[in-house]
Enzyme design. Structure first.
Site, PDB file in Angstrom:
ATOM      1  N   GLY A  94       0.833  -1.199   0.000  1.00  0.00           N
ATOM      2  CA  GLY A  94       0.000   0.000   0.000  1.00  0.00           C
ATOM      3  C   GLY A  94       0.863   1.243   0.000  1.00  0.00           C
ATOM      4  N   GLY A 126       0.980   7.797   3.936  1.00  0.00           N
ATOM      5  CA  GLY A 126       1.365   9.195   3.842  1.00  0.00           C
ATOM      6  C   GLY A 126       2.872   9.406   3.867  1.00  0.00           C
ATOM      7  N   PHE A 127       3.622   8.417   4.343  1.00  0.00           N
ATOM      8  CA  PHE A 127       5.073   8.578   4.422  1.00  0.00           C
ATOM      9  C   PHE A 127       5.808   7.908   3.265  1.00  0.00           C
ATOM     10  CE2 PHE A 127       3.632   8.802   8.874  1.00  0.00           C
ATOM     11  CZ  PHE A 127       4.104  10.077   9.169  1.00  0.00           C
ATOM     12  N   VAL A 129       4.798   1.018   0.880  1.00  0.00           N
ATOM     13  CA  VAL A 129       5.234  -0.077   1.743  1.00  0.00           C
ATOM     14  C   VAL A 129       5.246  -1.378   0.928  1.00  0.00           C
ATOM     15  CG1 VAL A 129       4.753  -1.332   3.887  1.00  0.00           C
ATOM     16  CG2 VAL A 129       4.147   1.072   3.723  1.00  0.00           C
ATOM     17  N   ASP A 155      -1.206   9.667  16.259  1.00  0.00           N
ATOM     18  CA  ASP A 155      -2.055   9.278  15.139  1.00  0.00           C
ATOM     19  C   ASP A 155      -2.698   7.912  15.375  1.00  0.00           C
ATOM     20  OD1 ASP A 155      -3.262   9.699  12.747  1.00  0.00           O
ATOM     21  OD2 ASP A 155      -1.556   9.076  11.513  1.00  0.00           O
TER      22      ASP A 155
END
Ligand SMILES: Nc1ncnc2c1ncn2[C@@H]1O[C@H](COP(=O)(O)OP(=O)(O)OP(=O)(O)O)[C@@H](O)[C@H]1O
Length: 395
Positions: A59, A62-63, A66, A177
């Site tokens: 997937g 936001g960083f 992966v 988060d």
């Protein structure tokens, strides 16, 4: 006499021929040293992910993307390629990653190590085989896989993981988060908190604006959104929202049916006040629910989401409450209005990174025994911004 014997033995020791046991010990030590290093060669990750092949992509967060991989020793891993928007220098990145790799707990997604390759920065996590919690609780065709016992165990596991991050890891880590999609489930339904410490790896300076976009989510504590006051109690708020979502199968941000309430918290509070809490329960739990325990968890969720952060319990107290059969719980006061997340704004000068190491301004003190103020929220009048990229735009 004894003394001289041991002296002679000491002298001849290096010349002794090594037994296979000695060699094994040495190999073990080397292996441990390598593991401690936690630095993965890039080639190892290329081989493990078949050169980051699209079919290995798990997937896109936001960083960055992966990928799933498999190491030569058979271990499955998840490799997160950090987006170039992380403006952190290599040395700082390695220091932070090394620190985060020491954070190890059954209920957090353990960081096995990290890698730097040219401009590229990568994080190597243990692979967690089941999907994230949101894929179960909010999807009508998967809800039944989580009966009440599983949901309760998940609540208790997340609570233990958060307590560890707040109080028992080497530094206090405020996650910032906590949400259903940041909790991964393993093959035995053990919950693992993902993405802790990311703010440490994404520090911002004034000139750098990360374009990470985060939508409205309904998990953020009001004092954090409104005033930038960050403490462990912001995580406690998000945890409370998650508990109520797990019980109701409803997203706090979007109730899927018509009730006379602004959001899930408001609805839960109104029902609680009328003594009808159990109406909140996901109907698929009807046959498996231990109603007393469900009612206790609803009250716990409401205590965690109270508007006043000082009234929210610490995670230590939450863990204690969850471990007891009968607990005396306080009457929750009105829930806070959860905040939304918007595009990240610039960080004001002087703001420190997120992990509450002593000396930083995002500090807290945790009171492990009482339910009184354990959060030293920053009281600056100027709003402060989360370097995680989930900032309120206040103007
Ligand atoms: N350790 C892991 N094991 C298995 N799957 C993982 C692991 N880490 C991440 N994933 C999966 O990779 C995908 C991207 O995860 P990531 O945490 O980067 O972003 P996200 O949670 O989808 O979004 P955000 O960054 O906004 O929180 C998700 O589908 C997630 O379930």
């Amino acid at each position: 006499m004894d003394k001289s014997k041991s002296f002679i033995q000491h002298l001849i020791k290096p010349f002794k021929i090594k037994s296979s046991k000695d060699r094994k010990n040495e190999e073990d030590l080397e292996r441990i040293a390598r593991q401690e290093q936690k630095l993965f060669p890039y080639e190892t990750l290329v081989a493990a992910t078949k050169d980051f092949h699209p079919t290995h992509k798990l997937g896109q967060g936001g960083f960055g993307p992966v990928y799933k991989g498999k190491l030569n020793d058979g271990r499955e891993i998840a490799v997160k390629k950090l987006s170039h928007s992380s403006n952190q220098g290599m040395k700082e990145f390695m220091n932070e990653a090394k620190l985060l790799a020491r954070v190890q707990h059954r209920n957090v997604v353990n960081l096995l190590g990290y890698c730097v390759h040219g401009e590229e920065k990568l994080l190597v996590y243990e692979y967690v085989s089941n999907e994230s919690l949101d894929k179960f609780i909010f999807k009508s065709n998967r809800r039944e896989e989580l009966d009440w016992k599983r949901r309760f165990d998940i609540i208790a596991g997340i609570a233990r993981g958060l307590l560890y991050l707040h109080e028992d890891s080497h530094n206090c880590i405020i996650h910032r988060d906590i949400k259903a999609s940041n909790v991964l489930l393993d093959d035995k339904w053990v919950p693992k908190i993902a993405d802790f410490g990311m703010a440490r790896l994404f520090p911002e300076d004034e000139t750098h604006v990360n374009t990470r976009v985060a939508g409205t989510n309904g998990y953020m504590a009001p004092e954090y959104v409104m005033h930038g006051n960050l403490s462990v109690k912001a995580d406690v708020f998000s945890f409370g929202v998650l508990v109520l979502e797990l019980i109701s199968g409803q997203r706090n941000s979007s109730l899927s049916f018509n009730v006379d309430a602004q959001n899930l918290l408001d609805w839960a509070y109104k029902l609680f006040k009328k003594g009808r809490s159990l109406e909140l329960m996901d109907p698929t739990l009807a046959s498996s629910a231990a109603t007393e325990q469900v009612a206790m968890c609803i009250q716990l969720g409401l205590l965690c989401t109270q508007g006043d952060p000082q009234l929210r319990p610490t995670m230590r107290r939450v863990v204690v409450m969850l471990s007891k059969k009968h607990v005396n719980m306080e009457e929750p006061s009105r829930p806070g209005v959860p905040g939304s997340r918007y595009r990240r704004s610039r960080r004001p000068p002087g703001m420190s990174s997120s992990v509450g190491t002593s000396g930083e301004s995002d500090t807290h003190t945790s009171d492990s025994t009482t339910n009184t103020n354990s959060a030293t929220a920053t009281s600056s009048a100027t709003p402060r911004f989360d370097p995680h990229g989930k900032r309120p735009m206040l103007s």
